[in-house]
Scaffold this motif. Structure first.
Motif, PDB file in Angstrom:
ATOM      1  N   THR A  16       0.825  -1.202   0.000  1.00 53.51           N
ATOM      2  CA  THR A  16       0.000   0.000   0.000  1.00 53.51           C
ATOM      3  C   THR A  16       0.860   1.253   0.000  1.00 53.51           C
ATOM      4  O   THR A  16       0.544   2.238  -0.678  1.00 53.51           O
ATOM      5  N   GLN A  17       1.957   1.234   0.745  1.00 48.91           N
ATOM      6  CA  GLN A  17       2.865   2.380   0.760  1.00 48.91           C
ATOM      7  C   GLN A  17       3.472   2.616  -0.623  1.00 48.91           C
ATOM      8  O   GLN A  17       3.627   3.763  -1.051  1.00 48.91           O
ATOM      9  N   LEU A  38       0.956   4.298  -2.701  1.00 49.47           N
ATOM     10  CA  LEU A  38       0.791   5.683  -2.263  1.00 49.47           C
ATOM     11  C   LEU A  38       1.918   6.566  -2.801  1.00 49.47           C
ATOM     12  O   LEU A  38       1.695   7.705  -3.221  1.00 49.47           O
ATOM     13  N   GLN A  39       3.125   6.035  -2.821  1.00 48.12           N
ATOM     14  CA  GLN A  39       4.279   6.796  -3.293  1.00 48.12           C
ATOM     15  C   GLN A  39       4.243   7.033  -4.798  1.00 48.12           C
ATOM     16  O   GLN A  39       4.954   7.902  -5.305  1.00 48.12           O
ATOM     17  N   ARG A  91      -2.167  13.169  -4.321  1.00 45.81           N
ATOM     18  CA  ARG A  91      -2.118  12.967  -2.870  1.00 45.81           C
ATOM     19  C   ARG A  91      -3.000  13.986  -2.155  1.00 45.81           C
ATOM     20  O   ARG A  91      -3.667  13.661  -1.171  1.00 45.81           O
ATOM     21  N   LEU A 118      -6.494  12.804  -2.522  1.00 41.99           N
ATOM     22  CA  LEU A 118      -6.711  11.671  -1.628  1.00 41.99           C
ATOM     23  C   LEU A 118      -6.926  12.149  -0.190  1.00 41.99           C
ATOM     24  O   LEU A 118      -7.853  11.679   0.495  1.00 41.99           O
ATOM     25  N   MET A 128      -3.975   3.169  -6.663  1.00 42.62           N
ATOM     26  CA  MET A 128      -4.074   2.503  -5.361  1.00 42.62           C
ATOM     27  C   MET A 128      -4.734   1.130  -5.466  1.00 42.62           C
ATOM     28  O   MET A 128      -4.805   0.391  -4.490  1.00 42.62           O
ATOM     29  N   ALA A 147      -5.906   4.300   3.080  1.00 40.32           N
ATOM     30  CA  ALA A 147      -5.254   5.495   3.609  1.00 40.32           C
ATOM     31  C   ALA A 147      -5.242   5.490   5.128  1.00 40.32           C
ATOM     32  O   ALA A 147      -4.230   5.837   5.762  1.00 40.32           O
TER      33      ALA A 147
END
Length: 206
Positions: A136-137, A140-141, A148, A151, A185, A197
């Motif tokens: 998940t990280q 996200l990156q 972002r 989000l 995502m 998140a």
């Protein structure tokens, strides 16, 4: 429960090590024995999927200090401490330091195996959770700065119209960013996206 999981028995008493090894092997579990916490820390860099069963009182590094050393190394593995009646306060301290459970001697074999199996299940869940977090990280990156921001607004419960106003962009642009965020995502719904998140926030913080 992973068939490759290992139960590490750390005890200075040879008789205890042999007895617990026989019991664990008879139950179909993989076992490794160490006569001291020092020996374990010297020889085991990556314990893998496992749990550790250790006496709370041992020469040199005792069970409480053993747990502290494991924590210092970032080895977040389930630890079960064995204790005599007089050592229960020390066992409680060990649990505060991170031990998952303690067993007061003498303990029943079925109770011992029950606690060990529970610890192994907890470790497997912890491993899966860590793997999920890393995945998940990484997703996200991959988001752009603007994605972002969108989000973060979605997690805050803001509607597209409000997000557009706050970010000074059109509602259509918000919709495009939102769609991109969902795709990157790999979220199938807004609720799943928000759970991702919140999972990261709860696990590692902002």
């Amino acid at each position: 429960m992973s068939s490759g999981a290992i139960v590490y028995v750390v005890d200075d008493d040879l008789g205890v090590r042999k007895a617990l090894s026989f019991l664990l092997v008879s139950a179909g579990l993989n076992v490794r024995l160490y006569e001291s916490a020092t020996a374990f820390l010297r020889e085991v860099a990556d314990p893998g999927r496992c749990c550790i069963v250790t006496d709370v009182r041992m020469p040199g590094i005792d069970g409480l200090e053993f747990i502290r050393r494991l924590n210092e190394r970032g080895l977040n593995v389930p630890v079960i401490v064995m204790t005599g009646h007089a050592d229960i306060p020390l066992a409680v301290e060990a649990m505060k330091a991170g031990a998952i459970d303690f067993l007061e001697k003498p303990f029943r074999e079925d109770r011992f195996l029950e606690v060990v199996r529970f610890a192994l299940v907890c470790d497997e869940k912890s491993v899966r959770r860590s793997q999920e977090l890393l995945r998940t990280q990484a997703r996200l990156q991959s988001l752009t700065q603007r994605e972002r921001q969108v989000l973060d607004c979605l997690v805050a419960g803001k509607a597209n119209k409000v997000i557009a106003h706050e970010l000074n962009i059109s509602i259509r642009t918000v919709e495009i960013h939102r769609s991109n965020v969902m795709a990157k995502m790999e979220a199938r719904s807004l609720s799943e996206l928000i759970r991702m998140a919140l999972f990261i926030e709860a696990t590692v913080g902002n």
